[in-house]
Design a protein around this motif. Structure first.
Motif, mmCIF file in Angstrom:
data_model
loop_
_atom_site.group_PDB
_atom_site.id
_atom_site.type_symbol
_atom_site.label_atom_id
_atom_site.label_comp_id
_atom_site.label_asym_id
_atom_site.label_seq_id
_atom_site.Cartn_x
_atom_site.Cartn_y
_atom_site.Cartn_z
ATOM 1 N N VAL A 37 -25.557 24.064 -25.772
ATOM 2 C CA VAL A 37 -24.761 24.034 -27.000
ATOM 3 C C VAL A 37 -24.498 25.454 -27.461
ATOM 4 C CG1 VAL A 37 -24.644 23.297 -29.403
ATOM 5 C CG2 VAL A 37 -25.671 21.787 -27.691
ATOM 6 N N LEU A 38 -23.224 25.783 -27.640
ATOM 7 C CA LEU A 38 -22.794 27.091 -28.127
ATOM 8 C C LEU A 38 -22.352 26.948 -29.584
ATOM 9 C CD1 LEU A 38 -20.684 27.982 -24.985
ATOM 10 C CD2 LEU A 38 -22.779 29.175 -25.660
ATOM 11 N N HIS A 39 -23.203 27.382 -30.499
ATOM 12 C CA HIS A 39 -22.878 27.385 -31.924
ATOM 13 C C HIS A 39 -22.287 28.762 -32.228
ATOM 14 C CE1 HIS A 39 -23.745 26.310 -36.274
ATOM 15 N NE2 HIS A 39 -23.529 27.620 -36.347
ATOM 16 N N LEU A 40 -20.957 28.823 -32.276
ATOM 17 C CA LEU A 40 -20.263 30.105 -32.370
ATOM 18 C C LEU A 40 -19.537 30.228 -33.707
ATOM 19 C CD1 LEU A 40 -18.707 30.188 -28.766
ATOM 20 C CD2 LEU A 40 -20.908 31.126 -29.538
ATOM 21 N N GLY A 41 -20.121 30.990 -34.593
ATOM 22 C CA GLY A 41 -19.502 31.284 -35.874
ATOM 23 C C GLY A 41 -19.798 32.731 -36.221
ATOM 24 N N ASN A 42 -19.780 33.056 -37.506
ATOM 25 C CA ASN A 42 -20.169 34.409 -37.906
ATOM 26 C C ASN A 42 -21.619 34.671 -37.523
ATOM 27 O OD1 ASN A 42 -19.295 36.878 -39.230
ATOM 28 N ND2 ASN A 42 -20.817 36.388 -40.788
ATOM 29 N N GLY A 43 -22.452 33.639 -37.644
ATOM 30 C CA GLY A 43 -23.759 33.602 -37.017
ATOM 31 C C GLY A 43 -23.626 32.762 -35.767
ATOM 32 N N ALA A 44 -24.302 33.125 -34.697
ATOM 33 C CA ALA A 44 -24.082 32.417 -33.426
ATOM 34 C C ALA A 44 -25.394 32.281 -32.664
ATOM 35 C CB ALA A 44 -23.059 33.168 -32.575
ATOM 36 N N SER A 45 -25.532 31.141 -31.990
ATOM 37 C CA SER A 45 -26.709 30.915 -31.158
ATOM 38 C C SER A 45 -26.356 29.924 -30.055
ATOM 39 C CB SER A 45 -27.882 30.376 -31.991
ATOM 40 O OG SER A 45 -27.579 29.121 -32.558
ATOM 41 N N VAL A 46 -27.165 29.933 -29.020
ATOM 42 C CA VAL A 46 -26.991 29.020 -27.888
ATOM 43 C C VAL A 46 -28.335 28.392 -27.584
ATOM 44 C CG1 VAL A 46 -27.173 30.992 -26.308
ATOM 45 C CG2 VAL A 46 -26.313 28.820 -25.448
ATOM 46 N N THR A 47 -28.320 27.085 -27.288
ATOM 47 C CA THR A 47 -29.555 26.357 -27.023
ATOM 48 C C THR A 47 -29.419 25.523 -25.762
ATOM 49 O OG1 THR A 47 -30.221 26.259 -29.352
ATOM 50 C CG2 THR A 47 -31.116 24.566 -27.911
ATOM 51 N N ALA A 48 -30.473 25.529 -24.951
ATOM 52 C CA ALA A 48 -30.568 24.660 -23.783
ATOM 53 C C ALA A 48 -31.343 23.413 -24.194
ATOM 54 C CB ALA A 48 -31.288 25.383 -22.644
ATOM 55 N N ILE A 49 -30.754 22.237 -23.954
ATOM 56 C CA ILE A 49 -31.340 20.971 -24.378
ATOM 57 C C ILE A 49 -31.503 20.072 -23.157
ATOM 58 C CG2 ILE A 49 -31.037 18.923 -25.829
ATOM 59 C CD1 ILE A 49 -29.338 20.718 -27.696
ATOM 60 N N ASP A 50 -32.727 19.631 -22.934
ATOM 61 C CA ASP A 50 -33.042 18.787 -21.785
ATOM 62 C C ASP A 50 -33.649 17.479 -22.279
ATOM 63 O OD1 ASP A 50 -33.676 17.703 -19.342
ATOM 64 O OD2 ASP A 50 -34.832 19.409 -18.618
#
Length: 373
Positions: free
Chosen positions: A183-196
């Motif tokens: 999941v790519l949460h891309l905004g002024n703040g941004a993070s990416v998470t691997a979900i299994d």
């Protein structure tokens, strides 16, 4: 009673929504700003909360109040009914999130005072990432020092990553527990998470929201020795370096602009600094996609969300361009389609599904709140 009052309190603001759980929609909402600031007619969060309650009106059957809290440390892995002890622990964790937890507490205290007969629940940004294994959350520094000062990876944007990944499973018509997703949460703040299988197994933000992707004003990943270099050779003190990396870096540091729309427009007009910023932004995203693909041991879906991820077709295509060898492709026509609905933008038959899923953190907070009460 099917309505949950969701509160997101900042240091000088109260953002609120009344969410109907049956329909999954916001009945009403708003934002109170400039609380306690010079010239404001709202002295504090108690007055601000009363204005919010006056707006809601009397006679509403509210099931509970759900509060967004940024940092739950290692203490809170699930949404938690708030009492005085929980308040005290959130306050203690303010040393890990000094810009956020104290502000969240202002809203909690004002709301508990104004609505004492209704359950109040804290929903933590960090909670979804409490499933990380020690290998993923441990920093390789002195172990005793790390334990004493609670230094580890916590991760953030957890409510968004959870909501979006569950919604993606629904769109794909596949069991959530069987999917491997990035999941790519891309905004002024941004993070990416691997979900299994519905569990966060790795995430880009760390002890604080500074680590990871390039953001509007945050640097993201950086060699820690840069801090020493700035201290020794640029003469900056700790607070100045903190301000530099959190508030004057990222897109702003590279271009003088922190809004991606402005950076993109400047790049299209030939601004070399803006074009480089876009390349750095893209490079960092692809770095994490590759790393998390390896960590997951396979991949079923890549999901874009938040302001940039949901609305910028060009940057979605640019971020994933050239990854066909990994089974990641974007259909240009589907990608260009503007919609507020969750949707697949990869071609039929693609090995990895690519989706755009609008996030709804308020609805997720409402659902988690209801699950407690």
């Amino acid at each position: 009673m099917t309505q949950v009052f969701v509160v997101n309190s900042g240091s000088s603001s109260i953002k609120y929504q009344l969410v109907d759980l049956e329909s999954g929609t916001s009945v009403m909402g708003g934002l109170i700003e400039r609380i306690g600031e010079p010239g404001s007619f709202i002295a504090d969060h108690v007055e601000g909360m009363q204005i919010v309650l006056d707006e809601l009106g009397e006679g509403r059957d509210i099931l509970a109040v759900g509060h967004r809290v940024v940092h739950g440390g290692s203490a809170f892995a699930v949404p938690t009914l708030i009492d005085d002890a929980v308040e005290a622990e959130i306050d203690r964790l303010s040393e890990l999130a000094p810009l956020h937890n104290p502000a969240n507490l202002l809203g909690i205290r004002a709301a508990r005072a104004a609505l004492p007969g209704i359950p109040h629940v804290a929903v933590f940004d960090t909670a979804f990432h409490q499933s990380l294994l020690p290998a993923a959350y441990t920093y390789a520094i002195d172990a005793e020092l790390a334990r004493t000062h609670q230094i580890r990876r916590y991760g953030f944007h957890g409510t968004s990553h959870k909501f979006v990944s569950e919604e993606a499973a629904r769109v794909l018509g596949k069991p959530y527990a069987e999917l491997k997703m990035i999941v790519l949460h891309l905004g002024n703040g941004a993070s990416v998470t691997a979900i299994d299988g519905g569990q966060s197994v790795d995430t880009s933000m760390g002890l604080t929201p500074l680590q990871g992707l390039v953001m509007g004003t945050r640097s993201g990943d950086i060699d820690p020795a840069v801090v020493f270099h700035l201290k020794r050779h640029a003469g900056l003190d700790v607070d100045e370096i903190d301000t530099l990396l959190n508030r004057k870096s990222g897109l702003l540091g590279l271009t003088g602009m922190n809004d991606m729309r402005d950076v993109q427009e400047a790049a299209q007009q030939g601004n070399a600094d803006a074009e480089l910023a876009l390349q750095v932004w893209r490079h960092r995203i692809r770095h994490y996609i590759g790393a998390y693909y390896a960590q997951l041991g396979g991949l079923d879906a890549v999901i874009f969300t938040a302001g940039i991820g949901e609305n910028n077709a060009l940057l979605r295509r640019r971020a994933l361009g050239g990854l066909a060898h990994l089974g990641i492709r974007v259909d240009d026509d589907r990608n260009e389609l503007m919609s507020r609905e969750a949707r697949v933008i990869s071609p039929d038959g693609a090995r990895v599904a690519v989706l755009v899923v609008p996030t709804n953190e308020e609805l997720e907070i409402a659902r988690q709140t209801a699950s407690v009460v």
